[in-house]
Design a protein around this motif. Structure first.
Motif, PDB file in Angstrom:
ATOM      1  N   ASN A  50      17.727  39.751  31.336  1.00 29.04           N
ATOM      2  CA  ASN A  50      18.601  39.696  32.624  1.00 29.04           C
ATOM      3  C   ASN A  50      18.115  40.760  33.563  1.00 29.04           C
ATOM      4  O   ASN A  50      18.773  40.926  34.514  1.00 29.04           O
ATOM      5  CB  ASN A  50      20.023  39.665  32.238  1.00 29.04           C
ATOM      6  N   TRP A  51      17.048  41.425  33.210  1.00 29.83           N
ATOM      7  CA  TRP A  51      16.640  42.657  34.089  1.00 29.83           C
ATOM      8  C   TRP A  51      15.069  42.362  34.508  1.00 29.83           C
ATOM      9  O   TRP A  51      14.434  42.233  33.555  1.00 29.83           O
ATOM     10  CB  TRP A  51      16.782  44.121  33.408  1.00 29.83           C
ATOM     11  N   GLY A  52      15.024  42.398  35.510  1.00 27.86           N
ATOM     12  CA  GLY A  52      13.576  42.503  36.048  1.00 27.86           C
ATOM     13  C   GLY A  52      12.987  43.462  36.789  1.00 27.86           C
ATOM     14  O   GLY A  52      13.765  44.188  37.324  1.00 27.86           O
ATOM     15  N   ALA A  53      11.735  44.090  36.453  1.00 26.23           N
ATOM     16  CA  ALA A  53      11.367  45.256  36.929  1.00 26.23           C
ATOM     17  C   ALA A  53       9.709  45.053  37.339  1.00 26.23           C
ATOM     18  O   ALA A  53       9.023  44.320  36.543  1.00 26.23           O
ATOM     19  CB  ALA A  53      11.361  46.538  35.982  1.00 26.23           C
ATOM     20  N   GLY A  54       9.450  45.117  38.509  1.00 25.03           N
ATOM     21  CA  GLY A  54       7.897  44.978  38.761  1.00 25.03           C
ATOM     22  C   GLY A  54       7.796  43.648  38.884  1.00 25.03           C
ATOM     23  O   GLY A  54       6.463  43.016  38.623  1.00 25.03           O
ATOM     24  N   CYS A  58      12.077  42.049  31.792  1.00 28.18           N
ATOM     25  CA  CYS A  58      11.921  43.343  31.000  1.00 28.18           C
ATOM     26  C   CYS A  58      11.707  42.893  29.561  1.00 28.18           C
ATOM     27  O   CYS A  58      11.131  43.269  28.565  1.00 28.18           O
ATOM     28  CB  CYS A  58      12.952  44.118  30.892  1.00 28.18           C
ATOM     29  N   SER A  59      12.300  41.492  29.093  1.00 25.25           N
ATOM     30  CA  SER A  59      12.050  41.008  27.864  1.00 25.25           C
ATOM     31  C   SER A  59      10.679  40.480  27.605  1.00 25.25           C
ATOM     32  O   SER A  59      10.312  40.524  26.450  1.00 25.25           O
ATOM     33  CB  SER A  59      13.063  39.781  27.461  1.00 25.25           C
ATOM     34  N   ASP A  60      10.036  40.106  28.707  1.00 32.56           N
ATOM     35  CA  ASP A  60       8.408  40.079  28.437  1.00 32.56           C
ATOM     36  C   ASP A  60       7.799  41.421  28.476  1.00 32.56           C
ATOM     37  O   ASP A  60       6.904  41.555  27.892  1.00 32.56           O
ATOM     38  CB  ASP A  60       8.063  39.095  29.813  1.00 32.56           C
ATOM     39  N   LYS A  61       8.258  42.247  29.329  1.00 30.02           N
ATOM     40  CA  LYS A  61       7.327  43.595  29.570  1.00 30.02           C
ATOM     41  C   LYS A  61       7.526  44.461  28.311  1.00 30.02           C
ATOM     42  O   LYS A  61       6.617  45.339  28.299  1.00 30.02           O
ATOM     43  CB  LYS A  61       8.169  43.967  31.060  1.00 30.02           C
ATOM     44  N   PHE A  62       8.532  44.455  27.854  1.00 27.88           N
ATOM     45  CA  PHE A  62       8.770  45.486  26.620  1.00 27.88           C
ATOM     46  C   PHE A  62       9.401  44.788  25.474  1.00 27.88           C
ATOM     47  O   PHE A  62      10.428  44.690  25.170  1.00 27.88           O
ATOM     48  CB  PHE A  62      10.040  46.385  27.079  1.00 27.88           C
ATOM     49  N   PRO A  63       8.612  43.677  24.735  1.00 25.06           N
ATOM     50  CA  PRO A  63       8.913  42.775  24.141  1.00 25.06           C
ATOM     51  C   PRO A  63       9.302  43.372  22.403  1.00 25.06           C
ATOM     52  O   PRO A  63      10.097  42.966  21.910  1.00 25.06           O
ATOM     53  CB  PRO A  63       7.744  41.806  23.754  1.00 25.06           C
ATOM     54  N   ASP A  64       8.530  44.334  22.155  1.00 25.10           N
ATOM     55  CA  ASP A  64       8.343  44.804  20.804  1.00 25.10           C
ATOM     56  C   ASP A  64       9.862  45.824  20.758  1.00 25.10           C
ATOM     57  O   ASP A  64      10.645  45.815  19.705  1.00 25.10           O
ATOM     58  CB  ASP A  64       7.385  45.834  20.363  1.00 25.10           C
ATOM     59  N   GLU A  65       9.886  46.652  21.499  1.00 26.83           N
ATOM     60  CA  GLU A  65      10.635  47.937  21.506  1.00 26.83           C
ATOM     61  C   GLU A  65      12.090  47.713  21.935  1.00 26.83           C
ATOM     62  O   GLU A  65      12.576  48.534  22.550  1.00 26.83           O
ATOM     63  CB  GLU A  65       9.941  48.879  22.237  1.00 26.83           C
TER      64      GLU A  65
ATOM     65  N   GLU D  19      11.082  33.018  36.593  1.00 31.63           N
ATOM     66  CA  GLU D  19      10.798  32.695  37.915  1.00 31.63           C
ATOM     67  C   GLU D  19      11.643  33.300  39.162  1.00 31.63           C
ATOM     68  O   GLU D  19      11.017  33.607  40.159  1.00 31.63           O
ATOM     69  CB  GLU D  19      10.888  31.020  37.962  1.00 31.63           C
ATOM     70  N   LEU D  20      12.863  33.311  38.739  1.00 26.75           N
ATOM     71  CA  LEU D  20      13.611  33.949  39.788  1.00 26.75           C
ATOM     72  C   LEU D  20      13.333  35.663  40.024  1.00 26.75           C
ATOM     73  O   LEU D  20      13.187  35.893  41.187  1.00 26.75           O
ATOM     74  CB  LEU D  20      15.243  33.906  39.237  1.00 26.75           C
ATOM     75  N   VAL D  21      13.275  36.289  38.983  1.00 26.93           N
ATOM     76  CA  VAL D  21      12.584  37.684  38.884  1.00 26.93           C
ATOM     77  C   VAL D  21      11.506  37.714  39.735  1.00 26.93           C
ATOM     78  O   VAL D  21      10.966  38.454  40.729  1.00 26.93           O
ATOM     79  CB  VAL D  21      12.602  38.260  37.516  1.00 26.93           C
ATOM     80  N   GLU D  22      10.559  36.925  39.226  1.00 33.44           N
ATOM     81  CA  GLU D  22       9.078  36.911  39.984  1.00 33.44           C
ATOM     82  C   GLU D  22       8.974  36.641  41.297  1.00 33.44           C
ATOM     83  O   GLU D  22       8.574  37.353  42.139  1.00 33.44           O
ATOM     84  CB  GLU D  22       8.192  35.904  39.180  1.00 33.44           C
TER      85      GLU D  22
END
Lengths: 75, 75, 75, 75, 75, 75
Positions: A50-54, A58-65, D19-22
């Motif tokens: 539920n958090w987007g950055a850039g 964030c679940s895509d951006k920081f998947p492992d950690e 998609e919403l975030v992007e």
């Protein structure tokens, strides 16, 4: 009278939340000169999905950690 | 056009939420003179372990009376 | 413990704000059973040029009736 | 530097959120001229039983069409 | 990644705001283990005539001590 | 039903705000499948002296380029 709202990734422990409430309240009272009893702190646990950055989730951006990223400095 | 956000301890019943939405909307429309249809009310249920008051987590401050504290006036 | 935030068009008078704070606090205390002294209400005056509804700026959508629209019911 | 908060009915899929975030980040960066990397988007899933519109709980107002209402345009 | 929002009475000086941003960011990073560079703090100056506590407008409740109340501890 | 809140540095023009409201509403309606008429967008203009990033006030961090930083891409 301040109301402090903290939105952060979910995964903080109760001990971290307790310290966060204590320290943010105490420091805000000290700096602004208000009464600590008048301060509310509301913590909001946000899922990485539920958090987007850039422009990325964030679940895509920081998947492992998952919780590790933010908590790595705690042990 | 108002948007009303209520952050409160979790534990309110659907009946309480229904009445809260109805009354806050009606009274806000009456007082501000706006159309009740334009009003949104968003309720946020906050855990006591996510709420700080006077520098303490409310889950520490009000440990016994979990939902009771706020609901004592309801029976 | 509730925190009530009301975002609305600017232009409300102090009398309207006073009544809004009084009524929303009293009714929220009554319905949720919490102590009225624990309630904060924060009012936010929003310019029509900072509010969008249905994809349009409200300053474009309601150009004539600046404060009148919401206050028409008050006289 | 913008922070974009979207409160909406729960039930959006991860694909919709991605998609919403992007899109919201990219368009906000384009329109305001800021760096997309500086943008945070926070999505908040709100239950219909926590959302009021026109003085009614949305769980009462839209009882059948739970997630369908907002998602009907997605298939 | 935290976003910290502080709503407080207007009247804080730039020095107080600078210290508030510095301390709240540093302490939140330390306690949660996140990177201080990822933290945003947004301060919101609220007029006493826009803040209600215990069912009363704060501009009525604390009439004399306008900025003094919260700043009394600062000198 | 979404409510979209955008907090950003002050200095955006009415044209930018108009486009922001139009595009964010349209895209959110398209992606979530909801009715564009049900969407509210609230823009909040934040002074650089009320925004902290990385522990520093943005008015200290970006002293020269006041509105320029975010608007550089607009001419």
């Amino acid at each position: 009278m301040p109301v402090i709202k903290v939105e952060m990734f979910e995964g903080r422990t109760t001990d971290q939340k307790r310290e966060l409430v204590e320290v943010l309240s105490r420091e805000t009272a000290r700096i602004t000169g208000c009464d600590v009893d008048s301060i509310y702190v509301i913590l909001e646990d946000v899922k990485k999905s539920n958090w987007g950055a850039g422009g990325m989730l964030c679940s895509d951006k920081f998947p492992d950690e998952k919780p590790a990223m933010e908590e790595s400095g705690r042990e």
